[in-house]
Design an enzyme around this catalytic site. Structure first.
Site, short mmCIF file in Angstrom:
data_model
loop_
_atom_site.label_atom_id
_atom_site.label_comp_id
_atom_site.label_asym_id
_atom_site.label_seq_id
_atom_site.Cartn_x
_atom_site.Cartn_y
_atom_site.Cartn_z
N LEU A 145 18.37 44.48 22.45
CA LEU A 145 19.39 45.48 22.79
C LEU A 145 20.66 45.40 21.94
O LEU A 145 21.67 46.02 22.27
CB LEU A 145 19.75 45.42 24.28
CG LEU A 145 18.56 45.51 25.25
CD1 LEU A 145 19.05 45.43 26.68
CD2 LEU A 145 17.76 46.77 25.01
N CYS A 146 20.61 44.66 20.86
CA CYS A 146 21.75 44.58 19.94
C CYS A 146 21.66 45.74 18.96
O CYS A 146 20.60 46.01 18.39
CB CYS A 146 21.70 43.24 19.20
SG CYS A 146 23.15 42.88 18.22
N HIS A 147 22.77 46.44 18.75
CA HIS A 147 22.78 47.58 17.84
C HIS A 147 22.61 47.11 16.39
O HIS A 147 23.28 46.16 15.98
CB HIS A 147 24.10 48.35 17.95
CG HIS A 147 24.26 49.06 19.24
ND1 HIS A 147 24.78 48.44 20.35
CD2 HIS A 147 23.95 50.32 19.61
CE1 HIS A 147 24.80 49.30 21.36
NE2 HIS A 147 24.30 50.45 20.93
N MET B 295 27.97 39.29 17.28
CA MET B 295 26.61 38.76 17.35
C MET B 295 26.08 38.46 15.94
O MET B 295 25.36 37.48 15.74
CB MET B 295 25.68 39.71 18.09
CG MET B 295 25.99 39.85 19.56
SD MET B 295 26.14 38.26 20.44
CE MET B 295 24.53 37.56 20.16
N ASP C 51 16.75 21.97 9.00
CA ASP C 51 15.36 21.92 8.51
C ASP C 51 15.26 21.19 7.18
O ASP C 51 14.36 20.38 6.99
CB ASP C 51 14.80 23.33 8.37
CG ASP C 51 13.38 23.32 7.83
OD1 ASP C 51 12.53 22.64 8.45
OD2 ASP C 51 13.13 23.96 6.80
#
Length: 175
Positions: free
Chosen positions: A61-63, A100, A115
Site C-alpha cells: 500500500l505504499c505509493h 518510507m 551480508d
C-alpha cells in the site's frame, strides 16, 4: 492505498539512518577495502539507492514515487570499533512524503553491508532505524528548525574532534 489525488504536488525530502555495530577487525578491513567479498561500502550505497527506488514493491500500500534523488552515505566511526552510521536521503516532487523510501534505503544498505561482512564478524548488529528529518507537504519541516545556538568558546587543539570518517566512493555518480 490512501487517496492522495487531492493533495498538492510539492517538493519533499526525507533522511533516515540506522547503525551497524561492528568489531575492530572488520572496521580495519572496511577502511582498507580488503573484505573477501569486495568493496562492501560501494555495494551498500548501490543497494540502498536501488531499494529506495523500489520501496512500493516491498511495502504493501505504499505509493510508488518518482524519486529525484536517492543518496546513501556510510560514516565509519573515528575509533577502532563501534557503529557505522548508514544514512539514506531522498528527494521527490510528489503528493506524498518519502519517509518510507529513506527508511528502506538505509535498512537495505545496512543489510547489504551485513551480508558482505558476515564471514568476518558474526556479532554485527543493525540498530536504531529511524527518520531523522523530513520536509515538504502539509506538515512542513520535521523536526522543526531549532533556535540558533549561542556562540561557543573556541576549542583548544586537544579538544577538537575530527568527527566521523565518511566513505565517498570514487567514480560513482550520485543520482
Amino acid at each position: 492505498m490512501v487517496d492522495v489525488g487531492s493533495k498538492p504536488v510539492t517538493a519533499r525530502a526525507a533522511e533516515a539512518e540506522c547503525r551497524l555495530h561492528v568489531g575492530a577487525r572488520l572496521l580495519r578491513l572496511l577502511r582498507d577495502a580488503r573484505l573477501p567479498k569486495g568493496d562492501a561500502l560501494t555495494v551498500a550505497q548501490v543497494a540502498g539507492a536501488l531499494a529506495a527506488k523500489r520501496t512500493a514493491e516491498l511495502i504493501p500500500l505504499c505509493h510508488p514515487l518518482p524519486l529525484d534523488c536517492a543518496r546513501v552515505r556510510v560514516e565509519l566511526p573515528a575509533g577502532a570499533g563501534g557503529a557505522l552510521r548508514v544514512a539514506c536521503e531522498v528527494r521527490v516532487t510528489a503528493r506524498t512524503g518519502a519517509e518510507m523510501e529513506a527508511l528502506t534505503g538505509a535498512a537495505v544498505a545496512a543489510l547489504a553491508l551485513y551480508d558482505m561482512c558476515k564471514s568476518v564478524d558474526r556479532d554485527m548488529r543493525i540498530t536504531d532505524l529511524r527518520v531523522v528529518r523530513k520536509s515538504g507537504g502539509r506538515s512542513g519541516e520535521w523536526p522543526p528548525p531549532a533556535a540558533p545556538a549561542p556562540p561557543a568558546a573556541a576549542a583548544t587543539p586537544a579538544e577538537s574532534d575530527p568527527g566521523p570518517e565518511i566513505y565517498a566512493p570514487t567514480n560513482f555518480p550520485h543520482l
